[in-house]
Scaffold this active site. Structure first.
Site, PDB file in Angstrom:
ATOM      1  N   LYS A 160       0.856  -1.189   0.000  1.00  0.00           N
ATOM      2  CA  LYS A 160       0.000   0.000   0.000  1.00  0.00           C
ATOM      3  C   LYS A 160       0.890   1.236   0.000  1.00  0.00           C
ATOM      4  CE  LYS A 160      -4.481   1.029   0.443  1.00  0.00           C
ATOM      5  NZ  LYS A 160      -5.636   0.343  -0.144  1.00  0.00           N
ATOM      6  N   GLY A 211     -20.956   7.275   4.248  1.00  0.00           N
ATOM      7  CA  GLY A 211     -20.018   7.708   3.209  1.00  0.00           C
ATOM      8  C   GLY A 211     -20.568   7.429   1.826  1.00  0.00           C
ATOM      9  N   GLY A 234     -19.157   8.253  -1.184  1.00  0.00           N
ATOM     10  CA  GLY A 234     -18.098   8.543  -2.151  1.00  0.00           C
ATOM     11  C   GLY A 234     -18.183   7.580  -3.315  1.00  0.00           C
ATOM     12  N   ASN A 235     -17.023   7.256  -3.876  1.00  0.00           N
ATOM     13  CA  ASN A 235     -16.991   6.409  -5.072  1.00  0.00           C
ATOM     14  C   ASN A 235     -17.706   5.079  -4.861  1.00  0.00           C
ATOM     15  OD1 ASN A 235     -15.550   8.099  -6.838  1.00  0.00           O
ATOM     16  ND2 ASN A 235     -13.671   7.640  -5.703  1.00  0.00           N
ATOM     17  N   VAL A 236     -17.407   4.404  -3.752  1.00  0.00           N
ATOM     18  CA  VAL A 236     -18.000   3.084  -3.522  1.00  0.00           C
ATOM     19  C   VAL A 236     -19.388   3.221  -2.892  1.00  0.00           C
ATOM     20  CG1 VAL A 236     -17.737   0.843  -2.413  1.00  0.00           C
ATOM     21  CG2 VAL A 236     -15.704   2.076  -3.170  1.00  0.00           C
TER      22      VAL A 236
HETATM   23  P1  NAI Z   1     -14.135   8.241  -1.297  1.00  0.00           P
HETATM   24  O1  NAI Z   1     -13.097   9.162  -0.769  1.00  0.00           O
HETATM   25  O2  NAI Z   1     -14.601   8.379  -2.703  1.00  0.00           O
HETATM   26  O3  NAI Z   1     -15.455   8.314  -0.377  1.00  0.00           O
HETATM   27  C1  NAI Z   1     -15.441   8.418   0.998  1.00  0.00           C
HETATM   28  C2  NAI Z   1     -16.676   9.231   1.390  1.00  0.00           C
HETATM   29  O4  NAI Z   1     -16.836   9.173   2.793  1.00  0.00           O
HETATM   30  C3  NAI Z   1     -16.562  10.701   1.016  1.00  0.00           C
HETATM   31  O5  NAI Z   1     -17.761  11.112   0.350  1.00  0.00           O
HETATM   32  C4  NAI Z   1     -16.409  11.408   2.368  1.00  0.00           C
HETATM   33  O6  NAI Z   1     -16.953  12.723   2.382  1.00  0.00           O
HETATM   34  C5  NAI Z   1     -17.172  10.460   3.278  1.00  0.00           C
HETATM   35  N1  NAI Z   1     -16.834  10.512   4.694  1.00  0.00           N
HETATM   36  C6  NAI Z   1     -15.606  10.628   5.282  1.00  0.00           C
HETATM   37  N2  NAI Z   1     -15.710  10.584   6.620  1.00  0.00           N
HETATM   38  C7  NAI Z   1     -17.041  10.420   6.893  1.00  0.00           C
HETATM   39  C8  NAI Z   1     -17.794  10.283   8.087  1.00  0.00           C
HETATM   40  N3  NAI Z   1     -17.216  10.294   9.300  1.00  0.00           N
HETATM   41  N4  NAI Z   1     -19.141  10.106   7.986  1.00  0.00           N
HETATM   42  C9  NAI Z   1     -19.744  10.074   6.780  1.00  0.00           C
HETATM   43  N5  NAI Z   1     -19.080  10.210   5.619  1.00  0.00           N
HETATM   44  C10 NAI Z   1     -17.751  10.365   5.665  1.00  0.00           C
HETATM   45  O7  NAI Z   1     -13.582   6.759  -1.028  1.00  0.00           O
HETATM   46  P2  NAI Z   1     -14.041   5.400  -1.694  1.00  0.00           P
HETATM   47  O8  NAI Z   1     -13.195   5.095  -2.848  1.00  0.00           O
HETATM   48  O9  NAI Z   1     -15.521   5.419  -1.870  1.00  0.00           O
HETATM   49  O10 NAI Z   1     -13.651   4.360  -0.554  1.00  0.00           O
HETATM   50  C11 NAI Z   1     -14.433   4.254   0.629  1.00  0.00           C
HETATM   51  C12 NAI Z   1     -13.778   3.232   1.567  1.00  0.00           C
HETATM   52  O11 NAI Z   1     -13.707   1.971   0.920  1.00  0.00           O
HETATM   53  C13 NAI Z   1     -12.341   3.577   1.969  1.00  0.00           C
HETATM   54  O12 NAI Z   1     -12.124   3.180   3.293  1.00  0.00           O
HETATM   55  C14 NAI Z   1     -11.494   2.737   1.025  1.00  0.00           C
HETATM   56  O13 NAI Z   1     -10.230   2.416   1.587  1.00  0.00           O
HETATM   57  C15 NAI Z   1     -12.350   1.514   0.897  1.00  0.00           C
HETATM   58  N6  NAI Z   1     -12.122   0.796  -0.338  1.00  0.00           N
HETATM   59  C16 NAI Z   1     -12.279   1.428  -1.537  1.00  0.00           C
HETATM   60  C17 NAI Z   1     -12.060   0.726  -2.716  1.00  0.00           C
HETATM   61  C18 NAI Z   1     -12.320   1.348  -4.046  1.00  0.00           C
HETATM   62  O14 NAI Z   1     -12.425   0.606  -5.039  1.00  0.00           O
HETATM   63  N7  NAI Z   1     -12.445   2.671  -4.142  1.00  0.00           N
HETATM   64  C19 NAI Z   1     -11.584  -0.659  -2.704  1.00  0.00           C
HETATM   65  C20 NAI Z   1     -11.529  -1.256  -1.367  1.00  0.00           C
HETATM   66  C21 NAI Z   1     -11.753  -0.519  -0.240  1.00  0.00           C
END
Ligand code: NAI
Length: 360
Positions: free
Chosen positions: A84, A185, A187-189
């Site tokens: 990582k 959250g 975000g993307n996922v």
């Molecule tokens: P992202 O950064 O696109 O989305 C995260 C979202 O969570 C953002 O909209 C942010 O504003 C929100 N957020 C942050 N703290 C918060 C809180 N306390 N309460 C509510 N919302 C909050 O990240 P992504 O890519 O969606 O990933 C999400 C999680 O999944 C991360 O932990 C990442 O490590 C994990 N993950 C992601 C993968 C991927 O394909 N993108 C693959 C495997 C794991």
């Protein structure tokens, strides 16, 4: 390559093959790259950009995340070890391209022991910048592999499968119609997962620290906005943490109402004791790295150019059986699911290490 790029091997914790601090004075890049294990293949895991209180917090995070990647890749039966990267933020927008160029230089210098991809705060455009300096990168728009790019749709698909497995085990459900799920959250996922859950008939509570994002999502959908501080304690049957790690603290585990935790975030349990608390309270935890492996399954196919999206989807869908197997082991002996997942993954790595030692 810039002479200002410095890669220092910290030779930190013995469990890790390498922990590097990467710095570049002209771009401002300051990063850690952790290689936990290359027994199963080159160490693959995403690159995160995050603002930590101290660099040591970033280092601690990269170690946790790299170990999790070894376990995730092992259980998903991938030809990847675990690694990582964490770039210490914030990074100024005008320096972003320069920083990812230098990061690509660093990945190239590691000679293929580490393969990078997207993680929190990093997008396909950043990985394309990296790819101008190295081929040890996945998550690119088009490499002719028939799949690739943003891993989050594949991750969301796998998490949905994990939720289906957990709902079957906990609530004897064969579908998600009417199931209540709290998504932390968007975000993307999280957003893609939430949309898939709605398509399956689930009713949602959603939250994001970006309130506008969450409220806009709810507009016209069967989803209710909940303030971030209450989402994990909401009355939903399933909690899906899709923000950052360590969301399930001892306090949350002791006071939460849901019967299932199944989400995308890495390292959801703040401590090992949290797993015990959940188990004792009858709350079923689907281990994060078992159900969030969809993105890396897709990244492996893209990197080795050995499958198309249909094949990748079939592999992702096996997350249901893997999750059910781990939950049933946990039910059988009363030990938390995450311990079973860790032990299964460690056994896969040890078996391969013995084969390598024996010359196989
Ligand atoms: P992202 O950064 O696109 O989305 C995260 C979202 O969570 C953002 O909209 C942010 O504003 C929100 N957020 C942050 N703290 C918060 C809180 N306390 N309460 C509510 N919302 C909050 O990240 P992504 O890519 O969606 O990933 C999400 C999680 O999944 C991360 O932990 C990442 O490590 C994990 N993950 C992601 C993968 C991927 O394909 N993108 C693959 C495997 C794991």
């Amino acid at each position: 390559m810039s002479s200002t790029l410095e890669i220092e091997d910290l030779n930190g914790a013995s469990e890790f093959e390498h922990v590097y601090r990467v710095r570049c004075s002209d771009s401002g890049l300051d990063a850690f790259i952790a290689i936990h294990s290359t027994v199963l293949g080159p160490a693959c895991g995403g690159c995160r950009v995050w603002s930590y209180p101290e660099p040591s917090d970033g280092q601690a995070d990269v170690l946790r995340l790299a170990r999790g990647m070894t376990y995730k890749n092992a259980l998903a039966d991938l030809r990847f070890g675990g690694g990582k990267a964490v770039i210490l933020g914030p990074i100024p927008e005008e320096k972003r391209q320069h920083i990812f160029t230098r990061f690509g230089n660093a990945v190239e210098q590691l000679g293929g022991s580490y393969i990078t991809a997207e993680d929190v705060g990093v997008g396909v455009v950043d990985m394309e910048t990296v790819s101008t300096e190295t081929n040890f990168v996945s998550g690119l728009r088009d490499r002719g592999a028939g799949c690739g790019g943003d891993p989050s749709p594949s991750t969301a698909r796998g998490v949905l499968r994990g939720i289906e497995a957990a709902a079957k085990e906990k609530y004897a459900r064969s579908d998600l119609d009417g199931l209540t799920v709290a998504v932390q959250g968007l975000g993307n996922v999280g957003r893609k997962l939430a949309i898939s859950l709605l398509e399956k008939g689930a009713r949602l509570f959603v939250s994001d620290i970006d309130k506008d994002r969450a409220e806009q999502f709810c507009h016209g959908r069967n989803a209710t906005y909940v303030k971030p501080e209450f989402i994990l304690l909401s009355d939903a049957q399933v909690i899906a943490p899709c923000a950052l790690g360590r969301a399930i603290t001892e306090e949350v585990a002791t006071t939460m109402h849901a019967g299932v935790i199944a989400g995308a975030a890495n390292n959801q349990l703040a401590t090992n004791e949290v797993g015990e608390i959940l188990m004792n309270r009858g709350i079923l935890y689907a281990p994060d790295y078992v159900i969030n492996a969809g993105g890396i399954i897709m990244a492996e196919a893209e990197y080795y150019n050995n499958d198309n999206q249909d094949g990748v989807n079939n592999k992702i869908d096996r997350i249901i059986d893997r999750t059910l197997d781990i939950l049933s082991r946990s039910k059988h002996d009363g030990r938390p699911p995450h311990l079973h997942a860790n032990e299964l993954a460690q056994a896969i790595v040890e078996r391969r290490a013995q084969e390598i030692a024996a010359g196989a």
